[in-house]
Structures are given as C-alpha cells and as structure tokens.
Write a protein that holds these residues in place. Structure first.
Motif, PDB file in Angstrom:
ATOM      1  N   PHE A 132       0.871  -1.166   0.000  1.00  0.00           N
ATOM      2  CA  PHE A 132       0.000   0.000   0.000  1.00  0.00           C
ATOM      3  C   PHE A 132       0.909   1.218   0.000  1.00  0.00           C
ATOM      4  N   VAL A 149       3.625   1.430   2.637  1.00  0.00           N
ATOM      5  CA  VAL A 149       3.681   0.230   3.474  1.00  0.00           C
ATOM      6  C   VAL A 149       3.842  -1.012   2.599  1.00  0.00           C
ATOM      7  N   ALA A 154       2.867  -4.343   2.950  1.00  0.00           N
ATOM      8  CA  ALA A 154       2.053  -5.104   3.899  1.00  0.00           C
ATOM      9  C   ALA A 154       2.406  -6.585   3.887  1.00  0.00           C
ATOM     10  N   ASN A 205       0.343  -6.075  15.642  1.00  0.00           N
ATOM     11  CA  ASN A 205      -0.601  -5.236  14.904  1.00  0.00           C
ATOM     12  C   ASN A 205       0.086  -4.641  13.676  1.00  0.00           C
ATOM     13  N   ALA A 218       1.115  -6.485  11.122  1.00  0.00           N
ATOM     14  CA  ALA A 218       2.075  -7.435  10.551  1.00  0.00           C
ATOM     15  C   ALA A 218       1.667  -7.905   9.160  1.00  0.00           C
ATOM     16  N   LYS A 264      -1.502  -9.766   8.702  1.00  0.00           N
ATOM     17  CA  LYS A 264      -2.387 -10.927   8.795  1.00  0.00           C
ATOM     18  C   LYS A 264      -3.696 -10.703   8.034  1.00  0.00           C
ATOM     19  N   SER A 265      -4.360  -9.603   8.326  1.00  0.00           N
ATOM     20  CA  SER A 265      -5.647  -9.367   7.676  1.00  0.00           C
ATOM     21  C   SER A 265      -5.486  -9.178   6.180  1.00  0.00           C
ATOM     22  N   GLN A 301     -12.185  -9.426  10.476  1.00  0.00           N
ATOM     23  CA  GLN A 301     -11.970  -8.766  11.752  1.00  0.00           C
ATOM     24  C   GLN A 301     -13.052  -7.699  11.969  1.00  0.00           C
ATOM     25  N   HIS A 348      -4.792 -12.730  18.525  1.00  0.00           N
ATOM     26  CA  HIS A 348      -3.701 -12.212  19.356  1.00  0.00           C
ATOM     27  C   HIS A 348      -3.604 -12.956  20.677  1.00  0.00           C
ATOM     28  N   GLN A 406      -1.979   9.814   7.492  1.00  0.00           N
ATOM     29  CA  GLN A 406      -2.664   8.627   6.968  1.00  0.00           C
ATOM     30  C   GLN A 406      -4.105   8.599   7.475  1.00  0.00           C
ATOM     31  N   LEU A 421      -5.400   1.903   8.351  1.00  0.00           N
ATOM     32  CA  LEU A 421      -4.601   1.227   9.386  1.00  0.00           C
ATOM     33  C   LEU A 421      -5.125  -0.185   9.612  1.00  0.00           C
ATOM     34  N   SER A 422      -4.282  -1.012  10.198  1.00  0.00           N
ATOM     35  CA  SER A 422      -4.738  -2.356  10.557  1.00  0.00           C
ATOM     36  C   SER A 422      -5.707  -2.253  11.732  1.00  0.00           C
ATOM     37  N   GLY A 423      -6.490  -3.308  11.945  1.00  0.00           N
ATOM     38  CA  GLY A 423      -7.526  -3.282  12.974  1.00  0.00           C
ATOM     39  C   GLY A 423      -7.001  -2.886  14.346  1.00  0.00           C
ATOM     40  N   GLY A 424      -5.913  -3.507  14.752  1.00  0.00           N
ATOM     41  CA  GLY A 424      -5.359  -3.232  16.068  1.00  0.00           C
ATOM     42  C   GLY A 424      -4.852  -1.806  16.181  1.00  0.00           C
ATOM     43  N   ASN A 425      -4.325  -1.302  15.098  1.00  0.00           N
ATOM     44  CA  ASN A 425      -3.829   0.069  15.124  1.00  0.00           C
ATOM     45  C   ASN A 425      -4.972   1.080  15.169  1.00  0.00           C
TER      46      ASN A 425
HETATM   47  N1  LIG Z   1      -6.158  -0.175   2.492  1.00  0.00           N
HETATM   48  C1  LIG Z   1      -4.949   0.082   3.018  1.00  0.00           C
HETATM   49  N2  LIG Z   1      -4.273   1.197   2.660  1.00  0.00           N
HETATM   50  C2  LIG Z   1      -3.047   1.467   3.160  1.00  0.00           C
HETATM   51  N3  LIG Z   1      -2.407   0.685   4.046  1.00  0.00           N
HETATM   52  C3  LIG Z   1      -3.026  -0.438   4.444  1.00  0.00           C
HETATM   53  C4  LIG Z   1      -4.322  -0.805   3.959  1.00  0.00           C
HETATM   54  N4  LIG Z   1      -4.688  -1.966   4.525  1.00  0.00           N
HETATM   55  C5  LIG Z   1      -3.669  -2.325   5.336  1.00  0.00           C
HETATM   56  N5  LIG Z   1      -2.663  -1.415   5.283  1.00  0.00           N
HETATM   57  C6  LIG Z   1      -1.391  -1.482   6.006  1.00  0.00           C
HETATM   58  O1  LIG Z   1      -0.829  -2.750   5.829  1.00  0.00           O
HETATM   59  C7  LIG Z   1      -0.238  -3.215   7.030  1.00  0.00           C
HETATM   60  C8  LIG Z   1      -0.785  -4.584   7.380  1.00  0.00           C
HETATM   61  O2  LIG Z   1      -2.138  -4.448   7.777  1.00  0.00           O
HETATM   62  P1  LIG Z   1      -3.030  -5.671   8.264  1.00  0.00           P
HETATM   63  O3  LIG Z   1      -4.407  -5.159   8.410  1.00  0.00           O
HETATM   64  O4  LIG Z   1      -2.818  -6.810   7.351  1.00  0.00           O
HETATM   65  O5  LIG Z   1      -2.390  -5.974   9.689  1.00  0.00           O
HETATM   66  P2  LIG Z   1      -2.801  -7.091  10.744  1.00  0.00           P
HETATM   67  O6  LIG Z   1      -1.657  -8.014  10.862  1.00  0.00           O
HETATM   68  O7  LIG Z   1      -4.121  -7.665  10.426  1.00  0.00           O
HETATM   69  O8  LIG Z   1      -2.867  -6.235  12.084  1.00  0.00           O
HETATM   70  P3  LIG Z   1      -3.928  -6.256  13.312  1.00  0.00           P
HETATM   71  O9  LIG Z   1      -3.430  -7.256  14.264  1.00  0.00           O
HETATM   72  O10 LIG Z   1      -3.806  -4.886  13.893  1.00  0.00           O
HETATM   73  O11 LIG Z   1      -5.268  -6.536  12.775  1.00  0.00           O
HETATM   74  C9  LIG Z   1      -0.514  -2.169   8.082  1.00  0.00           C
HETATM   75  O12 LIG Z   1       0.645  -1.401   8.268  1.00  0.00           O
HETATM   76  C10 LIG Z   1      -1.596  -1.306   7.490  1.00  0.00           C
HETATM   77  O13 LIG Z   1      -1.442   0.025   7.880  1.00  0.00           O
END
Ligand SMILES: Nc1ncnc2c1ncn2[C@@H]1O[C@H](COP(=O)(O)OP(=O)(O)OP(=O)(O)O)[C@@H](O)[C@H]1O
Ligand SMILES: [Mg+2]
Lengths: 321, 495
Positions: free
Chosen positions: B14, B17, B19, B39, B41, B43-44, B86, B199, B392, B397-401
């Motif tokens: 992205f 990032v 991802a 958070n 990493a 995963k989603s 999520q 988590h 941003q 952001l990711s869900g946890g963030n």
């Molecule tokens: N649509 C998007 N646009 C820009 N960046 C994104 C987008 N979706 C995810 N990201 C970025 O990609 C990275 C991975 O996000 P992801 O949601 O996969 O994390 P995660 O492992 O599921 O985290 P969490 O445990 O918080 O849910 C993050 O840094 C996030 O900010």
C-alpha cells in the motif's frame, strides 16, 4: 494464474480518476482556447467568473450541509424567496438598501434555521424536509409577488453588487473570492470546520466524542441560509428585479457543482476549492458552447454528457482495489 | 496429509507500506492453521487476498490443486473459502435471518423461500448454541458478541472447505469462547480446514495444529504448535524486541469519592446498580455478553437510557450526555471501534486530537496545528501505532492500530475519569502491557479509570475492585488484590 504489478497505463488511469473532472475541465479549457478566439480573453474569463459568482456563493452553503451528510434542496427556492422579500421592501416600502439587504440575508438564515430544526430536532430526512421547505417557499413567493415582477428604480442602488467593477474586476467576483477564502479558513483552520468534517464522517463517533452534533448542524443549515439569502440579493441586483421563479434555475447547478467538486452524498469528505472549480467548470460549459455557436438543444445534451463523463472518471478510482 | 492451499511469493503493498513481502505458505487439509503477528504485521491483508477482497501485487495461489485467483469475495465463496473478517460485515437494518442467508438466499425462480431461510438460520444458530438470538431481531440492535455469532452462522450456511476467521474472539469473554472452540473443532473433524488469526496465544495453543508467524509483512516461521512455546512465538512476532509481560503494581486509592451510582436501572438491561468510585481507582466491570456490563458503561456517558436511579459526580447529580461528560472531564472509549470509536476517513492526527481540539486553539477558534501534531505524535509513540504518517487516514490502518487510535485520543485528553470499554481488544501482546502501564500511570496521577472488559486476567491485573454483573445485577464486588480468576469466572455465571 500469476498476478502482475499494476502497469503504467493503469497508474495513469488512476491519477486521472482521482482528479476526474479537473482533468476533463483542463481538456475542455484547452480545446476552447484553440478552437475559439474569444474564449481565452480576460473579458470572457471575467464574464464566466461573474456568471459563476451567485451560484458559487450559494454553493458554499450547500457544500457545508452536504459535508455534514445532509442535503438542502430548498437552496434555490430560499434564494428566490429571500430576494423577493428584499426587493419588495426596497421597492414598495422604500426601505434603505442596506436594511433591506440585511433583512434579505436574515430571512435566508431564518429559513435555514428552520431547515436545521426539522432535520435535527424533528429528525426528518434532510431531503424530505428541505423538499417540503422548497414547496412552501415557492408558494410563498408566488403569493408575495402575486405573479408580478418586483421592479423599480430603488433597485438601482444595489446594482453595484452584481454589476459593478473595481478597476476592471467585477465586484461580484471579488465577493466570491472573499467568501471562498473565508470559508476555506473556517473549514480547514478552525475547530468548527474540523467538527463539520468529523460529523459528516461519523456522526455517532463525533457525538460520543462530546461534540454537540445537533447544535452544530442547526448552525450549519443557518449559515447555508445566510449564504443563500445573500445570493438572492445578488440575483436581484443582477436582474434589477425579482420574480417568483427566479430561484428555480439555481438548484441544479448548485447541487451539480457540489457533487462534481467531490463532496460525496454521505458527507465528511471534500475540499471547498474543488466546489469553486466545479462551478467555474459548469459556467465554461455553457459559455464555451455559446461561443462555439452550438444550437440550444445540442447544448443540453453535451452539457449532460460532459457531466456524466466527469463524474464517471471521478468514481473510477474507487473501484481500484 | 494433502495440501489444500499453497501460496507462492505473495506480495502486496500500500502507499508507504509493504504489507506482505514474498509470502510462501502451505496449508494442510483438515488442520487448524493459526496466524499470529503484531498489529500491522499483515495478517488481515493476507486473509483478504485469500477471500478475494484484495488482489496481490505479485505471486500465485493454488487451492485444491488448481490455480486460485478469486476476482471478488463471491468467487472465493463459490470455491469454498468463507471468511469472517476482523471488521464485522453485517446489515444492521436487516433481521438475523436475512443476515445469515445474505448472498445465498434460498429461492424458487427468484421468489424468496422464507421458510427454508428461517430454517437454515435457525439450524446454523443451533449449531452455534446460540438459539437464544431471536431470528427476527434486527442485527443492528445486537451486541458485538452476538453479531460475531451471526457472522459465523453466515459462513456455516454456505458450503465451505476453508474457513478463515480473523480475530473471531476479540470481543468474547473467556467462557464464551468455549462453545466457539467446540464449533471450530467440530468443523475440523468434518474435514473443514481452518485459518485462524488471533492475538490471544492461549487460544492458539488450545486450538491450532500449526502456527505461522508474520512480522512486518514477512513470514518468520511456520511450525507445528507442539514444537513452540508462547515465548518463542512472542520473540518471533516482535523481532526479539524485549516486551513487558507483567502487570504494574497497583497503587493506593485515595478515599475521595468522585462518582456514585445510586439504584441505577435501565428497563430490563441492568437493575439497581449501586457503586461508589474513588479518585485514583481502577474499577473493573466484567460479566458475560448480555450481562449488561457494556450497557452500564454506555449509560454513564448518556449513550444508553437510564430509567431510574441517579448518578452523582463529586456529590452533585449528573445527567449523562457525551457533551456534558466531556465538560466534566469524563473520557469515553466505546466498544465498537469502527462505528463509534474512529473517524475512518480522517487522519490519524485529527482522530487523536478530536476530543482535545478545543484546548488546542487560539482566538477565534483557529486550530494550533503544531500543538495538534505534537499531541498526536505523542499518542502514536506511546501506543506504538504503526502508520506511515500522521496524515494517513485511519481506514488504512490495521484493525489493532485503529483500536490504538481510538484509545490514544482519550489518553490525550485531560480526563479525570476515563471510561474504557474493551480497550485492548485486538491489540497485540507486545503493546498490551504498555497500555496497562499507561492505565496504571493515570491512576497514580489520581485519575479514575472505569474499565469494562471481558478479559478476566486484565481486570484482575489492573483493577482495585472488580464488579461482576450477572443478568444485569451486581453479582459480586471483589477486591482486586485478593481474588483470583476462578472466583471472578464463577461470579460471571451467577455463582
Ligand atoms: N487499504 C490500506 N491502505 C493502506 N495501508 C493499508 C491498507 N490496509 C492495510 N494497510 C497497512 O498494511 C499493514 C498490514 O495491515 P493488516 O491489516 O494486514 O495488519 P494485521 O496483521 O491484520 O494487524 P492487526 O493485528 O492490527 O489486525 C498495516 O501497516 C496497514 O497500515
Ligand atoms: Mg487484522
């Protein structure tokens, strides 16, 4: 199957998509500049801007309301009705232009406040509430004028607003830029602006964050009313008269400009400067076709097509995933 | 064993990032395969690629020995891959029945077969031991835990070979997880392959056969679960950065009452709640889903009706509303992050500053952007929010963030009382204890924290006193220094 990185043509398409109507506007602008001798003259550009002044000032109010996730379809009728009241006070009651102008703006604000009240306290859907308001105002306008044109030499005293010049610049254009500067600052630099965006983005979250959502909405509808009332005054000044139907022509360009300028129907997103650019774009469509000598009915078709094209490009990048 | 799914060199970026970075992974048929990582990493993102909601930039996938490249989620579902995201994706204004059947409504030549629809919904709910949820209820009116169940039921109605669960238990109480685990194990025994993101390491060890760790978009390790320990996983997840893992020692409560609830009742949801809350106190409120703990929290901020009884703030009667609470320096972090906690289209900076904005201005209401930036920067650092920049938008952001953003904005206010509902939901183990430290620090400064949580270890670790609700009534008030998990758990069942 293998996935490939996005290729360059897709990237170009995305960039165009993100600035859809501005791109079409630029093409149209360049086309007109080459195709006609008259388009790119300061005289003509100023004419375009002057035509846009009234629409663009009323469009600020509409934009604020739509940023909140609301809508005001009574804006044209509000503009017309306030104008009639102002004109009538000057012509038939010999009120001073300043006082009549003030009343005109206040009437607009009052109507806006009622709109806001209906939307927040009575909780009527904004489109329906303002549609009702529109109908009421159209009826009132007819009753007030009894179908006659309000005109008189008293209105000459406000002609300067719409038709005057400072140096070679139309006064209404200066007003327009002034309004946009003020509201640019309000939206981008003040807490009030930040809250409008917040509410449009997520009303519940904003409410929970301690923002007084209802008050702020009512205030915004009222401001939109003031701006509409002022635009009504400008329209009276431009025509030198007031008629019961004079607001009708405004709803379409105002709504189109605000939406074209990127204020989504769900609110919370968009820039005020894009609304201004969109108004000017709309004006150049008309202006350009007159210059090109295109017959009236074809103008309508082309105008519609350009709008659809610009809007589609604008939505294009939302599909990109 | 046969490989049902294999990923080869999957990458996705992205703006700003990376991802996912060159992920290659094999998933065996009929296993429960867990995916862990901090958070952000990735995963989603990986799960979304599998479910057809996102396309990778490069790489390929093979599902059941055939190339797999779903054009969209419906294509993935047709292939037998069902996903529970999520972020719940339900239709709030439709009924439970309609939600469970959405996209695969039983019909005769396009005419809805409502009877079959109801039957399918009922049997899916029965399978989840959740028949208590009325089929005609509007999903928008359900609690988060119940919505979660609807999501799972939705996946069960389709024919699924691979079920992806992205943090399904984030909002569930320890004891509510058990029926869900039974379902997951059942499905596994029926030959369904499960991809499970969480988590909560305890769950991973209770459930998974295989675990894969992601860190900053890269795959660190894939291992059989019995060949690793929680500490090893945490090390992999955090890139061997030292993390806190102990609760801070509780400080003394000042015997000065700040908030008193007298006979507080709300129709059928909670009844006759009497509480006295002091300065510097961390008060934990817990209970099962449906015990009224969340509603009680909401009522204190005016987001849930109070029918009788009274709230006293510093001895003065207080009629709650968010605006009044704010001027009384009460901060409130809601449970449903996406709908109530963050403004998705606005920047991280604006989200964090929003409740403090009026303190960051100069006449006549101009925002001091430097101060706003400082405030947001501090929040980002304190909670280790992973974002390419303060500008941003939160949706990215990711869900946890996102959860951290919604917490940061309240920590940034000068609130005297903080009402936090499930504050660490979805937050990774690396940061959780940082948050506990912060809560502790605030309480040491004399701030009052009302912590509504379904995580019993968190409640016991932090709270001075623990209020356990059962069926809307106070079942027990336990001393946080004396009690243990067992006692709290028993109380949540009304014992
Ligand atoms: N649509 C998007 N646009 C820009 N960046 C994104 C987008 N979706 C995810 N990201 C970025 O990609 C990275 C991975 O996000 P992801 O949601 O996969 O994390 P995660 O492992 O599921 O985290 P969490 O445990 O918080 O849910 C993050 O840094 C996030 O900010
Ligand atoms: Mg995630």
């Amino acid at each position: 199957m293998r996935y490939q990185r996005k290729n360059n043509s897709q990237k170009v398409l995305q960039i165009i998509g993100e600035n859809g109507y501005i791109f079409i506007f630029a093409l149209w602008f360049i086309f007109l500049s080459f195709k006609t001798d008259t388009f790119l003259t300061s005289q003509n550009i100023l004419t375009v801007l002057r035509q846009g002044a009234i629409v663009s000032i009323a469009a600020i109010g509409e934009m604020l309301v739509m940023l909140l996730g609301g809508m005001d379809v009574s804006v044209g009728a509000l503009l017309g009705f306030s104008g009639i009241v102002g004109a009538n006070l000057m012509v038939d009651f010999n009120l001073s232009p300043a006082l009549a102008g003030l009343v005109c703006v206040l009437v607009g604000g009052m109507i806006g406040l009622v709109n806001g009240f209906l939307v927040t306290k009575v909780r009527i859907n904004p489109v329906v509430a303002t549609l009702g308001m529109m109908t009421v105002l159209n009826g009132l306008a007819l009753a007030w004028t009894q179908g006659k044109t309000v005109a008189g030499s008293q209105l000459d005293s406000i002609a300067f607003l719409s038709r005057g010049y400072i140096g070679s610049i139309p006064f209404s254009v200066i007003l327009m830029l002034l309004f946009y500067c003020i509201f640019y600052l309000i939206l981008n630099k003040t807490v009030f602006g930040a809250r409008i965006y917040a509410i449009g983005n997520n009303e519940k979250a904003s409410w929970l964050a301690g923002i007084e959502v209802d008050k702020l909405k009512m205030l915004t509808y009222t401001i939109a009313g003031f701006l509409g009332g002022f635009s009504g005054l400008l329209q009276v000044s431009r025509q030198g008269s007031a008629t019961s139907s004079m607001g009708n022509e405004f709803l379409f360009p105002i709504l189109t400009a605000v939406i074209l300028g990127g204020i989504g129907l769900s609110g919370g997103k968009g820039k005020i400067q894009n609304t201004l650019i969109a108004v000017i774009f709309l004006m150049t469509i008309n202006n350009g076709m007159v210059l090109l000598g295109i017959p009236l009915y074809t103008q309508d078709i082309i105008q519609g097509l350009i709008l659809i094209l610009a809007l589609s490009l604008d939505r294009l990048h939302y599909r990109n995933r | 064993m046969t490989t049902i799914l294999s990923l080869k060199n999957i990458s996705r970026s992205f703006p700003g990032v990376q991802a996912l970075d060159d992920i290659s992974l094999e998933v065996e048929q009929g296993t429960i395969h867990a995916l862990v990582g901090a958070n952000g990493a990735g995963k989603s993102t990986l799960m979304k690629i599998l479910s057809g909601a996102l396309a990778p930039d490069s790489g390929e996938m093979i599902f059941e020995n055939a190339p797999y490249a779903p054009a969209d989620p419906s294509a993935a579902i047709k292939d037998g891959i069902a996903t529970i995201y999520q972020e719940l994706n339900l239709l709030p204004t439709r009924t439970v029945t309609a939600n469970i059947n959405v996209g695969k409504e039983p019909n005769h030549f396009g005419i809805l077969d409502e009877k079959t629809e109801r039957q399918k919904a009922a049997s899916a709910l029965a399978q989840l031991n959740a028949s208590y949820i009325p089929l005609q209820a509007l999903v928008g009116n359900l609690k988060v835990g119940e919505k979660q169940i609807i999501e799972i039921a939705k996946a069960l109605v389709g024919k699924c070979k691979l079920l992806i669960l992205d943090e399904p238990t984030a909002a569930l109480n320890d004891s509510e997880i058990i029926p869900l685990f039974n379902i997951i194990k059942d499905l596994k025994n029926q030959g369904v392959t499960i991809l499970y993101v969480s988590h909560r390491l305890k769950e991973i060890f209770a459930l998974a056969d295989v675990v894969t760790v992601l860190c900053d978009g890269k795959l660190v390790v894939t291992s059989l679960i019995n060949q690793v320990t929680p500490d090893i996983l945490i090390n992999h997840m955090t890139g061997r950065k030292k993390i806190k893992s102990a609760f801070p020692e509780k400080n003394k409560v000042i015997k000065e009452e700040v908030l008193r609830l007298e006979h507080l009742s709300s129709s059928m949801v909670f009844k006759d709640i009497n509480l006295s809350i002091h300065r510097g106190e961390v008060i934990g409120i817990t209970g099962l889903a449906g015990s009224g703990k969340v509603e009680l929290g909401k009522a204190l901020i005016g987001d849930f009706p109070i029918n009788s009884g009274q709230v006293f703030l510093q001895g003065i009667p207080f009629k709650p509303s968010p605006a009044k609470a704010k001027s009384a320096h009460i901060g409130y972090m809601p449970e449903d992050r996406k709908k109530e906690g963050v403004l998705e289209e606005l920047s991280v900076q604006r989200n964090i500053s929003l409740p403090s904005l009026s303190d960051l201005t100069q006449f006549p209401g101009f925002i001091l952007f430097n101060k706003e930036r400082e405030l947001a920067q501090q929040g980002v650092e304190e909670l280790d929010i992973k974002t390419p920049s303060l500008k941003q938008i939160v949706r990215n952001l990711s869900g946890g963030n996102q959860q951290k953003v919604s917490l940061a904005k309240w920590l940034a206010t000068n609130s005297e009382i903080l009402l936090l509902i499930e504050p660490t939901q979805g937050i990774d183990v690396g940061v959780k204890f940082e948050i506990y430290e912060l809560i502790h620090k605030l309480s040491a400064q004399g701030k009052t924290i009302i912590l509504v949580s379904s995580e019993i270890s968190e409640i016991i670790g932090l709270a001075h006193s623990i209020v356990v609700l059962f069926n809307g009534q106070i079942q027990a008030i336990l001393d946080g220094n004396q009690t243990n998990e067992e006692e709290v758990l028993q109380a949540t069942f009304g014992k």
